[in-house]
Structure formats: C-alpha cells, structure tokens
Scaffold this motif. Structure first.
Motif, short mmCIF file in Angstrom:
data_model
loop_
_atom_site.label_atom_id
_atom_site.label_comp_id
_atom_site.label_asym_id
_atom_site.label_seq_id
_atom_site.Cartn_x
_atom_site.Cartn_y
_atom_site.Cartn_z
N UNK A 40 0.83 -1.19 0.00
CA UNK A 40 0.00 0.00 0.00
C UNK A 40 0.87 1.24 0.00
N UNK A 41 0.56 2.18 -0.89
CA UNK A 41 1.30 3.43 -0.93
C UNK A 41 1.00 4.26 0.32
N UNK A 42 2.01 4.95 0.80
CA UNK A 42 1.83 5.80 1.97
C UNK A 42 1.07 7.05 1.58
N UNK A 217 -12.45 2.45 10.78
CA UNK A 217 -13.87 2.19 10.58
C UNK A 217 -14.11 1.29 9.39
N UNK A 218 -15.25 0.62 9.42
CA UNK A 218 -15.77 -0.20 8.32
C UNK A 218 -17.17 0.31 8.04
N UNK A 243 -8.39 4.42 -2.08
CA UNK A 243 -7.89 3.05 -1.89
C UNK A 243 -8.66 2.32 -0.80
N UNK A 244 -9.42 3.06 0.02
CA UNK A 244 -10.19 2.42 1.10
C UNK A 244 -11.50 1.83 0.59
N UNK A 245 -11.89 2.17 -0.64
CA UNK A 245 -13.20 1.73 -1.16
C UNK A 245 -13.07 0.34 -1.77
N UNK A 359 -9.03 1.54 7.50
CA UNK A 359 -10.45 1.90 7.33
C UNK A 359 -10.91 1.51 5.94
N UNK A 360 -12.16 1.02 5.84
CA UNK A 360 -12.69 0.58 4.56
C UNK A 360 -14.14 1.03 4.39
N UNK A 361 -14.48 1.32 3.14
CA UNK A 361 -15.87 1.59 2.76
C UNK A 361 -16.28 0.51 1.77
#
Length: 526
Positions: A40-42, A217-218, A243-245, A359-361
């Motif tokens: 994962x890119x910072x 969060x999720x 990237x969280x989606x 965190x993810x959506x």
C-alpha cells in the motif's frame, strides 16, 4: 504570558484544496515509483500536511499584516484540538504566534481573528515549501525521530449545538464512566442521516488519527454515496483516500469470511457449523427441513476436515452439501443460496488485508438492499469481526478513558435487524471490552426493537431524527415517558427539521425531573 485557547479554531474555506498539491508532492517523494503485490502506498493525513505548513509558516520571520487576513473566509469544520496539543506544543505555538504578531494589536480571544491567523501561517508555509528546493531542505534535514503521542485520545465528538441554548453538543465515546460506545440513529429519508454519519466519522478520525490509538472504521455504503467519485472530497474529511473503497461487484473483498480452526477441536467446528447453517438460512429466509439443516451442518464439518481446519469456501461447502443430496442435480432452497454466494464470488479465499488495522468503505449499491448477497456481506464481515475480537488484547486504559479501536457503521441497518443476526448482537454485547463499537442507522425507530434483542437498551446514544411514523412504545421504553411528557416528545420529533435530532437527557432521566430529552442541531459537513 497567557496561553492562546486554540480549542475552537476553524478551518478556512478550501483548505484541503489549497494544500492538495503539496500533499501529493510529499507523497511522491516518500513513496517508491512502483509497488508490488498488495503493498500500500503511503498517504499523509490532512493534519500532518496542515501542521507542516503551519510550523514552517511560523518559522519564517517576514512581516505580518492585518490586511493579509482578509483573504480568508472561514468554514464550519473546526481544526481538531489534537492538531495543537500533539507533543505538548500548545505553549510553543502560542509564544511564537505572539512574537510574530507583536507589532499588531491582536485580540487573541477573538476566535475569528485567531482562525484567520492560523490560516495565514499555513498558507505562508505552503507557499515556502512549494518554492525552489525548500521542501527537500525541510524533509532531508529533519530529525526522523518523531515523538509519538502516548495518551489515549479523548473521543468527545462535537456533533452540533443544543437547539435551546448556545452550547456545543458532544458525545462522550470513551470515558470510563459510560457503559458503552454504541450509537444508533433513526431518521427518515431526507432527515440528514448521511451528514450525521459523516460528522461522527470525521470527529473520531480527526481526534485520533495522529495518536498511537487511531480509530478505524468499516462503513457499509448501501446507497453508494460515500464511495461515489462525485463525493471524493468527503474522503479527505475522514483521513482516507479512494484506496479504502472496496467494491465486491468489481473484485472479491480481500477477506475470508470463515473462521480458522487449524489446531482446534472438532467440537468447536461442530458448534460453528450449526451457527453457520442457521446464518445461511436466515440471510435468505430459507425454509428448510430438519434433514436439510443437518445435511448443511455435516457439509460444513466435512469441508473443514478436507482443509485440516483452515478456512473453507462457499464452493467447498456447496460441493459437500451436494454429495449428501439424494438428487445433486436438483437444487433445494439451501443449495440455491450457496450457488448464489458461489456465483457472486464476494470474498477471497484468504485474508489479504487486515479488517481493523485500516479503514474501509464497502460499496453496496450494486446489490438489492434486502437480497441475500447484501445481507451475506454484512453478516459475514460482522462474523469476521467476532473472530478477530477473540484474538485481540484488551484495549488500552488510563484513569480517564479507554481505547476505541474500530467502528462498524451500517446505514440502512433495518435490513440486518429483522432476523437472528448473532454476530452483530455479539459484537454489541461484548465489543466494548476490546474497543470494537457499532454505529447503526435506519429509517424507523421501531426497527431497533425485536423479540430477541433491544438495540436501544444496548446503545449509549440513541439519536432520533425526523420520523415517518412515531412509535409510542419506543418513546415510552426509551425516555420513560407517559401522558403529557410522551406527547411533548412526540411533538418534538414531529417538529424536527433536516439536520435536527433529539437525544435522551441522561441527567434528567437519572434524577427523574426536568425534560427527558434535548434537541441538537447537527453541524453541516457534507
């Protein structure tokens, strides 16, 4: 010398857009040009870039003028107090600001003037860092031993102001004197639920993101609003990027939904198989005979035996189930559900990401809200969180607060409340001990009460927004109200506008006197 009070400093309009180019420039310098596998890119959170700009701006000795402050208009979001308190820098910031503006007659108690001065210093630093090779000079000569905040963040979420008095409305999420950190929201379409969810997320993220105890969060995005590219600006409010989606229509979710029983006893697998069989029937309201239920449990156990206890798959479950059918070519209700899950391919066969360390959506608008696939996604990820819970150490605690690790946020939650959803109920019942919490949002207040579980009784903060139907029984149970008091609460709910809610007044409730509720005007964020 008196210390400047930074607690209500506001952002200026367009702040994130103004620093976006610098943020991208820094990230380009600290990331490799190419990444491999799932590396994962910072990405820098907004607070870090803002603070860098602010500190660099303060370090510059140029003349300050009152006129330069007029270029800034202020917006409603406040800068998180941790922005100034991180590493105990408040006194130093206060001293340097007064030094830099010593020639001007500044009222440091004027929040508007102070907010504009902070904005001016950020933009001064931004302009300097974007010029020549100044960014390289700062980055390559800086001491990399950054002090980490040791204290657990105080999660006092500022959500708005009380409607009858000019006073900030906050939700105490993690002090030791509250029983839990669960939040439930009931509000009809158009009541402002989405904005309220955004305010809650923005608050707990901004208060925690730069500490040793960030709150992740999720979010299950049933309507697709949070994952819509048109609403990309929302993500920066939550200190995340695209990237969280995760979109299970495009690519399987990078988690296995099944428990790992490697090295565990067969009795544990037997118990789990019974629970899983019940879940598969519940998510699609399957009517099954006792023989079918037994067959499914046996199939799950057999699948685990074939993997030596390692996580199984829906394909393996279906294969073992069909082997036990009299006519494998003729689907029954259970094999039909399993086929749906196999064909949808919504999960990976192994964990490729940590569910709670980021965190993810989850983009959910590609599936019918009340369909088996949407229910399976939420159900099995809640089950996954239960499995993670078992392995987590107890959360950190100090004299005042406890650590909150993670919020699971379910909008349109009524689709997950009308059946025996054991993982969700388990998480609500025991999650506090490990810092896992829940935010549930639904349209109707009555959705939170069922024969098997009372979500109101298990939530620290029931937030009631405008309702299509006002349920007297819920009001009685929630507020302990009857007669004229009940009618007063009914009237208050009926009179709520968009972005308004009522909350139980815990003090009045405990004392048995005064109004049992308070009205809150929610901050407008999105």
């Amino acid at each position: 010398m008196s210390i400047i009070n930074f607690s209500n400093t506001r952002q200026f309009t367009g702040l994130f857009d103004e620093i976006a180019q610098l943020k991208e420039k820094i990230e380009t310098k600290i990331n490799l040009s190419k990444t491999v596998d799932n590396e994962k890119r910072i990405t820098l959170n907004q607070n870090k870039v803002m603070r860098l700009c602010f500190i660099v701006g303060l370090s510059l000795t140029g003349k300050r003028t009152v006129e330069e402050l007029s270029a800034f208009t202020l917006s409603s979001p406040r800068i998180a107090q941790s922005f100034f308190t991180l590493n105990d820098m408040t006194n130093l910031y206060s001293a340097i600001l007064k030094l830099r503006y010593a020639e001007l007659n500044i009222d440091w108690k004027d929040n508007t003037i102070l907010s504009k001065i902070i904005a001016a210093e950020m933009m001064r630093g931004r302009d300097y860092l974007m010029s020549d090779n100044n960014l390289d000079t700062i980055l390559y000569t800086a001491n990399n031993k950054v002090l980490m905040a040791k204290d657990i963040p105080v999660l006092d979420l500022l959500i708005g102001n009380y409607g009858d008095v000019d006073m900030e409305a906050t939700l105490d999420i993690n002090s030791r004197n509250i029983t839990n950190s669960q939040i439930i929201i009931a509000g009809a379409t158009g009541s402002g639920k989405t904005n309220l969810l955004a305010v809650l997320i923005q608050q707990f993220r901004s208060l925690s993101i730069e500490t040793q105890y960030p709150v992740n969060f999720l979010l299950f995005d049933y309507k697709g609003e949070f994952s819509d590219i048109q609403n990309n600006s929302w993500l920066s409010l939550f200190e995340v990027d695209r990237s969280c989606i995760l979109d299970p229509v495009e690519k399987p979710l990078p988690f296995t939904p099944f428990k790992d029983f490697t090295g565990r006893t067969i009795n544990e697998i037997n118990l789990y198989s019974t629970e899983m069989a019940s879940a598969l029937m519940a998510i699609d309201r399957v009517s099954a005979s006792a023989n079918m239920t037994t067959r499914l449990s046996e199939a799950i156990v057999a699948a685990y035996k074939s993997t030596d206890g390692a996580p199984i798959t829906f394909e393996l479950m279906l294969q073992n189930y069909r082997e036990r059918m009299k006519d494998p070519d003729k689907d029954d209700t259970i094999s039909s559900v399993l086929k749906q899950l196999v064909n949808a391919h919504i999960f990976e066969d192994e964990d490729k990401l940590s569910l709670i360390e980021d965190s993810y959506i989850i983009k959910m608008d590609g599936y019918p809200k009340d369909g088996a696939i949407a229910k399976a996604i939420v159900y099995f990820l809640m089950s996954k969180l239960n499995n993670i819970y078992e392995k987590l150490e107890k959360q950190a605690v100090n004299d005042e607060v406890v650590q909150i690790r993670h919020f699971s946020i379910i909008d349109e939650a009524h689709y997950m409340l009308d059946f025996e959803n054991r993982p969700l109920r388990n998480l609500i019942a025991v999650g506090r001990n490990k810092g896992l919490s829940i935010i549930l949002a639904t349209q109707n207040m009555s959705s939170f009460k069922s024969k098997g579980f009372d979500f109101y009784a298990n939530a620290q903060y029931p937030l009631i927004m405008k309702q299509q139907t006002i349920d007297n029984k819920v009001i009685k149970d929630l507020f302990g109200a009857n007669g004229q008091e009940l009618e007063k609460i009914r009237s208050a709910i009926a009179g709520l506008g968009k972005g308004e809610l009522i909350i139980k007044d815990q003090m009045a409730f405990a004392l048995g006197m005064g109004s049992k509720f308070k009205k809150i005007n929610v901050n407008h964020l999105i």
